[in-house]
Design an enzyme around this catalytic site. Structure first.
Site, PDB file in Angstrom:
ATOM      1  N   TRP A   1       0.726  -1.155  -0.496  1.00 42.61           N
ATOM      2  CA  TRP A   1       0.040  -0.300   0.168  1.00 42.61           C
ATOM      3  C   TRP A   1       0.765   1.043  -0.182  1.00 42.61           C
ATOM      4  O   TRP A   1       0.174   2.118   0.109  1.00 42.61           O
ATOM      5  CB  TRP A   1      -0.730  -0.449   1.321  1.00 42.61           C
ATOM      6  CG  TRP A   1       0.204  -0.269   2.689  1.00 42.61           C
ATOM      7  CD1 TRP A   1      -0.276  -1.445   3.029  1.00 42.61           C
ATOM      8  CD2 TRP A   1       0.903   0.097   3.558  1.00 42.61           C
ATOM      9  NE1 TRP A   1       0.677  -2.023   4.261  1.00 42.61           N
ATOM     10  CE2 TRP A   1       1.524  -0.467   4.111  1.00 42.61           C
ATOM     11  CE3 TRP A   1       0.856   1.553   2.978  1.00 42.61           C
ATOM     12  CZ2 TRP A   1       1.717  -0.531   5.228  1.00 42.61           C
ATOM     13  CZ3 TRP A   1       2.171   2.046   4.305  1.00 42.61           C
ATOM     14  CH2 TRP A   1       2.753   0.925   4.929  1.00 42.61           C
ATOM     15  N   ASN A   2       2.127   0.899   0.238  1.00 46.71           N
ATOM     16  CA  ASN A   2       2.867   2.353   0.782  1.00 46.71           C
ATOM     17  C   ASN A   2       2.603   3.310  -0.406  1.00 46.71           C
ATOM     18  O   ASN A   2       2.613   4.336  -0.130  1.00 46.71           O
ATOM     19  CB  ASN A   2       4.386   1.787   1.346  1.00 46.71           C
ATOM     20  CG  ASN A   2       5.311   0.953  -0.170  1.00 46.71           C
ATOM     21  OD1 ASN A   2       4.891   0.351  -0.800  1.00 46.71           O
ATOM     22  ND2 ASN A   2       6.084   1.103   0.496  1.00 46.71           N
TER      23      ASN A   2
ATOM     24  N   LYS B   1      -2.808  -7.525  -8.062  1.00 50.39           N
ATOM     25  CA  LYS B   1      -3.280  -7.431  -6.796  1.00 50.39           C
ATOM     26  C   LYS B   1      -3.060  -6.044  -6.026  1.00 50.39           C
ATOM     27  O   LYS B   1      -1.720  -6.120  -5.466  1.00 50.39           O
ATOM     28  CB  LYS B   1      -3.242  -8.305  -6.330  1.00 50.39           C
ATOM     29  CG  LYS B   1      -4.174  -8.458  -4.739  1.00 50.39           C
ATOM     30  CD  LYS B   1      -4.189  -9.459  -3.756  1.00 50.39           C
ATOM     31  CE  LYS B   1      -2.921  -9.021  -3.091  1.00 50.39           C
ATOM     32  NZ  LYS B   1      -4.052  -7.786  -1.765  1.00 50.39           N
TER      33      LYS B   1
ATOM     34  N   ASP C   1      -2.927  -3.724  -2.766  1.00 49.62           N
ATOM     35  CA  ASP C   1      -3.437  -3.539  -0.961  1.00 49.62           C
ATOM     36  C   ASP C   1      -5.083  -3.643  -0.873  1.00 49.62           C
ATOM     37  O   ASP C   1      -5.554  -2.705  -1.638  1.00 49.62           O
ATOM     38  CB  ASP C   1      -2.659  -2.913  -0.287  1.00 49.62           C
ATOM     39  CG  ASP C   1      -2.825  -3.364   1.326  1.00 49.62           C
ATOM     40  OD1 ASP C   1      -1.686  -4.221   1.384  1.00 49.62           O
ATOM     41  OD2 ASP C   1      -3.911  -3.037   1.374  1.00 49.62           O
TER      42      ASP C   1
ATOM     43  N   GLU D   1      11.033  -7.673  -4.072  1.00 50.07           N
ATOM     44  CA  GLU D   1      11.487  -6.312  -3.906  1.00 50.07           C
ATOM     45  C   GLU D   1      11.281  -6.123  -2.065  1.00 50.07           C
ATOM     46  O   GLU D   1       9.645  -6.254  -1.822  1.00 50.07           O
ATOM     47  CB  GLU D   1      10.780  -5.126  -4.405  1.00 50.07           C
ATOM     48  CG  GLU D   1      11.459  -5.656  -5.747  1.00 50.07           C
ATOM     49  CD  GLU D   1      12.943  -5.012  -5.962  1.00 50.07           C
ATOM     50  OE1 GLU D   1      13.248  -4.298  -4.860  1.00 50.07           O
ATOM     51  OE2 GLU D   1      13.241  -5.509  -7.006  1.00 50.07           O
TER      52      GLU D   1
ATOM     53  N   CYS E   1      10.561   1.645   1.146  1.00 49.59           N
ATOM     54  CA  CYS E   1      10.910   0.205   1.598  1.00 49.59           C
ATOM     55  C   CYS E   1      12.873   0.936   1.618  1.00 49.59           C
ATOM     56  O   CYS E   1      13.723  -0.207   2.013  1.00 49.59           O
ATOM     57  CB  CYS E   1      11.243  -0.659   0.648  1.00 49.59           C
ATOM     58  SG  CYS E   1      11.251   0.570  -1.191  1.00 49.59           S
TER      59      CYS E   1
HETATM   60  P1  NAD Z   1       2.715  -7.840   3.344  1.00 47.53           P
HETATM   61  O1  NAD Z   1       3.764  -8.643   2.360  1.00 47.53           O
HETATM   62  O2  NAD Z   1       2.080  -8.170   4.176  1.00 47.53           O
HETATM   63  O3  NAD Z   1       2.521  -7.663   1.824  1.00 47.53           O
HETATM   64  C1  NAD Z   1       2.086  -7.103   0.490  1.00 47.53           C
HETATM   65  C2  NAD Z   1       1.009  -8.038  -0.684  1.00 47.53           C
HETATM   66  O4  NAD Z   1       1.219  -9.060  -1.121  1.00 47.53           O
HETATM   67  C3  NAD Z   1      -0.218  -7.181  -0.268  1.00 47.53           C
HETATM   68  O5  NAD Z   1      -1.010  -6.963  -1.513  1.00 47.53           O
HETATM   69  C4  NAD Z   1      -0.701  -8.309   0.569  1.00 47.53           C
HETATM   70  O6  NAD Z   1      -2.582  -8.346   0.462  1.00 47.53           O
HETATM   71  C5  NAD Z   1       0.008  -9.437  -0.527  1.00 47.53           C
HETATM   72  N1  NAD Z   1      -0.056 -10.678   0.785  1.00 47.53           N
HETATM   73  C6  NAD Z   1       0.276 -11.074   1.590  1.00 47.53           C
HETATM   74  N2  NAD Z   1      -0.130 -11.976   2.477  1.00 47.53           N
HETATM   75  C7  NAD Z   1       0.482 -12.589   0.551  1.00 47.53           C
HETATM   76  C8  NAD Z   1       0.123 -14.046   0.085  1.00 47.53           C
HETATM   77  N3  NAD Z   1       0.085 -15.061   1.653  1.00 47.53           N
HETATM   78  N4  NAD Z   1      -0.008 -14.009  -0.949  1.00 47.53           N
HETATM   79  C9  NAD Z   1      -0.511 -13.851  -1.441  1.00 47.53           C
HETATM   80  N5  NAD Z   1      -0.670 -12.179  -1.519  1.00 47.53           N
HETATM   81  C10 NAD Z   1       0.033 -12.049  -0.386  1.00 47.53           C
HETATM   82  O7  NAD Z   1       3.355  -6.250   3.035  1.00 47.53           O
HETATM   83  P2  NAD Z   1       2.948  -4.915   3.961  1.00 47.53           P
HETATM   84  O8  NAD Z   1       3.955  -4.603   5.011  1.00 47.53           O
HETATM   85  O9  NAD Z   1       1.976  -4.209   3.354  1.00 47.53           O
HETATM   86  O10 NAD Z   1       4.239  -3.692   3.300  1.00 47.53           O
HETATM   87  C11 NAD Z   1       5.068  -3.349   3.669  1.00 47.53           C
HETATM   88  C12 NAD Z   1       6.197  -4.045   3.584  1.00 47.53           C
HETATM   89  O11 NAD Z   1       6.624  -3.932   2.181  1.00 47.53           O
HETATM   90  C13 NAD Z   1       7.541  -3.223   4.057  1.00 47.53           C
HETATM   91  O12 NAD Z   1       8.631  -4.693   4.337  1.00 47.53           O
HETATM   92  C14 NAD Z   1       8.044  -2.844   2.979  1.00 47.53           C
HETATM   93  O13 NAD Z   1      10.049  -2.432   3.299  1.00 47.53           O
HETATM   94  C15 NAD Z   1       8.182  -3.643   1.215  1.00 47.53           C
HETATM   95  N6  NAD Z   1       8.166  -2.866   0.495  1.00 47.53           N
HETATM   96  C16 NAD Z   1       9.611  -2.940   0.070  1.00 47.53           C
HETATM   97  C17 NAD Z   1       9.424  -2.761  -1.563  1.00 47.53           C
HETATM   98  C18 NAD Z   1      10.742  -2.634  -2.557  1.00 47.53           C
HETATM   99  O14 NAD Z   1      10.822  -2.288  -3.418  1.00 47.53           O
HETATM  100  N7  NAD Z   1      12.146  -3.421  -1.360  1.00 47.53           N
HETATM  101  C19 NAD Z   1       8.795  -1.291  -1.728  1.00 47.53           C
HETATM  102  C20 NAD Z   1       7.891  -1.156  -0.807  1.00 47.53           C
HETATM  103  C21 NAD Z   1       7.238  -2.027   0.498  1.00 47.53           C
END
Ligand code: NAD
Length: 470
Positions: free
Chosen positions: A114-115, A138, A140, A211, A245
């Site tokens: 979502w960020n 997909k 958030d 990522e 991130c």
């Molecule tokens: P998250 O892993 O909980 O969720 C990310 C996405 O994955 C969401 O759309 C969520 O619905 C989906 N998801 C969750 N569980 C799943 C499953 N079992 N199967 C399939 N999809 C699933 O992450 P978050 O807490 O919402 O986001 C924050 C994290 O994202 C932080 O750790 C941040 O560092 C990371 N992030 C990384 C980057 C990068 O480019 N490296 C960029 C943005 C955010």
């Protein structure tokens, strides 16, 4: 959305992809260039929508507009060259004519957090679509509206209907169905989810890139310009309310300049304006749950002996999810946020006796996403080359590397697999097809020549080849 609806969306995308793959690359490129203009034209509406869904500051929302426009332009101009069939050196000069074609993978699944709802929805989809794939995205659940609007603008730019699908819903159902259906998976999110999806992609033997999280360090060298370093550090720690991130969560400052850096840094942090207008620096957090998690990590650090130099508490008078920009010192390794990502406006500062110590501490992390070094360029380059991170910014917090779209972006260690941006950011969405035509003579030699004679001739040819073919 139910799993069966995701299956239908993937099937529609798969059907549409057949025709899309036949669309000339120059047509795809024109669509992305129109998207570039549409995103800029619609920026006020998009920023409003992003702010409504995330609560971030206006300037952080504008960063997304710029990111998508830059990405659309970058890959629109690169796609032709990257997707062209290329001639490469064949096994035997003249006799083997070898070319490499780039074919789309089919349906690319993109799962995002979502960020950065606009950037995340479009910036990985753009190269995937340019390469001739369909995309099933997909977002958030908290930021579905921005993703849907992004798709509408893509279609207004000329993307045929059904080529890209937005499938809203929870990760464990909707996300999981995408993982089951897609031909390639691009995931952005937490390391915990990334690890799980990597295993599933491995089981299905589909391509995967991710990522993931970071605990990004910033190093202040003794020869840094203190005013620039302090201002840069504030930007690096609190942009997008720290929900980035690549934002900075640890600062290692050389003891020779620690006092002057810290006093200027703290003055600037205390001066930050919180709110949702153009003049505000820091917006609110995404949700009450996230605020509770950030506050819990800060309190855990305090309980373990950390001292609060700024912030350290929610600001309910400003709004339900505002959290004060927080600077901590004396954070012991036993505190959870010493090593764990906070993903909020929280940073801790440590004095170091040498740059060697700074490098060792910066590298002492399971993450390796991004880093920042402040100092004279020569000193900073030397430090940068020793850091275990996918991107190191010199005299900048994170934007210089991110916005250098010709350079790969991604994480070492637990911060990711594969890269976005650069040529790899588009080529990963293709399968290579090597076509090698053997002319005149078979590689195994003429059938009339005794094998031993051929082996000797080939050995001599190899010796000559080593000298002339470099
Ligand atoms: P998250 O892993 O909980 O969720 C990310 C996405 O994955 C969401 O759309 C969520 O619905 C989906 N998801 C969750 N569980 C799943 C499953 N079992 N199967 C399939 N999809 C699933 O992450 P978050 O807490 O919402 O986001 C924050 C994290 O994202 C932080 O750790 C941040 O560092 C990371 N992030 C990384 C980057 C990068 O480019 N490296 C960029 C943005 C955010």
């Amino acid at each position: 959305m139910e799993a069966s609806e995701v299956q239908s969306a993937c099937a529609r995308a798969r059907r549409a992809q057949t025709q899309w793959a036949l669309t000339p690359v120059r047509t795809r490129r024109e669509i992305m260039l129109r998207l570039h203009d549409l995103i800029l034209d619609h920026q006020v509406e998009l920023i409003d929508l992003i702010q409504t869904e995330t609560g971030k500051s206006r300037s952080s929302a504008f960063d997304e507009v710029i990111d998508v426009a830059l990405t659309a332009r970058h890959y629109a101009y690169r796609a032709g060259r990257l997707l062209r069939t290329t001639r490469v050196r064949g096994a035997l000069p003249v006799l083997t004519h070898t070319t490499v074609q780039r074919s789309p993978r089919g349906v690319v699944g993109i799962i995002v957090p979502w960020n950065y709802p606009l950037s995340m929805a479009l910036s990985d989809a753009i190269p995937a679509l340019l390469a001739g794939n369909a995309v099933v995205l997909k977002p958030d659940e908290k930021t579905t509206g921005t993703a849907v609007r992004g798709l509408e603008l893509l279609e207004e730019a000329g993307l045929p209907g059904q080529v890209m699908q937005v499938v809203p819903g929870p990760g464990p159902t909707v996300g999981q169905e995408i993982v089951e259906q897609c031909d390639y998976l691009m995931f952005t999110g937490s390391t915990a989810t990334g690890r799980k999806l990597a295993a599933q992609a491995g089981e299905r033997l589909i391509g995967f890139s991710a990522e993931l999280g970071g605990k990004n360090p910033l190093i202040v060298c003794p020869d840094a310009d203190m005013e620039r370093a302090a201002r840069g550090a504030v930007q690096a720690c609190f942009s997008n309310t720290g929900q980035l991130c690549i934002s900075i969560e640890r600062i290692y400052v050389h003891e020779a300049v620690a006092d002057s850096f810290l006093s200027r840094f703290l003055a600037l942090v205390n001066d930050l304006s919180l709110g949702h207008g153009w003049t505000d620096d820091v917006g609110s957090l995404i949700s009450a749950e996230h605020l509770a998690r950030v506050d819990e990590l800060v309190n855990d650090a305090i309980l373990h002996g950390a001292r609060v130099l700024a912030g350290g508490r929610p600001l309910p008078d400003l709004g339900p999810t505002f959290y004060a920009p927080t600077v901590l010192i004396d954070v012991p390794p036993t505190a959870r946020l010493h090593a764990d990502e906070v993903f909020g406006p929280v940073v801790y500062v440590e004095k170091v006796a040498s740059l060697d110590e700074a490098v060792a501490k910066a590298n002492d992390s399971s993450y390796g996403l991004s880093a920042s070094v402040w100092g004279r360029e020569r000193t900073a380059r030397d430090v940068a080359s020793r850091l275990q991170a996918g991107a190191v910014n010199i005299n900048d917090g994170f934007a210089a590397a991110w916005a250098s779209l010709d350079a790969p972006m991604g994480g070492w260690k637990n911060s990711g697999v594969g890269r976005r941006h650069a040529d790899e950011g588009l080529l990963k969405y293709t399968e290579a097809r090597t076509i090698a035509a053997q002319r005149f003579l078979p590689l195994a030699g003429p059938s009339t020549m005794p094998r031993e004679r051929y082996a000797s001739l080939l050995s001599q040819a190899l010796r000559v080849g080593k000298r002339i073919l470099r």
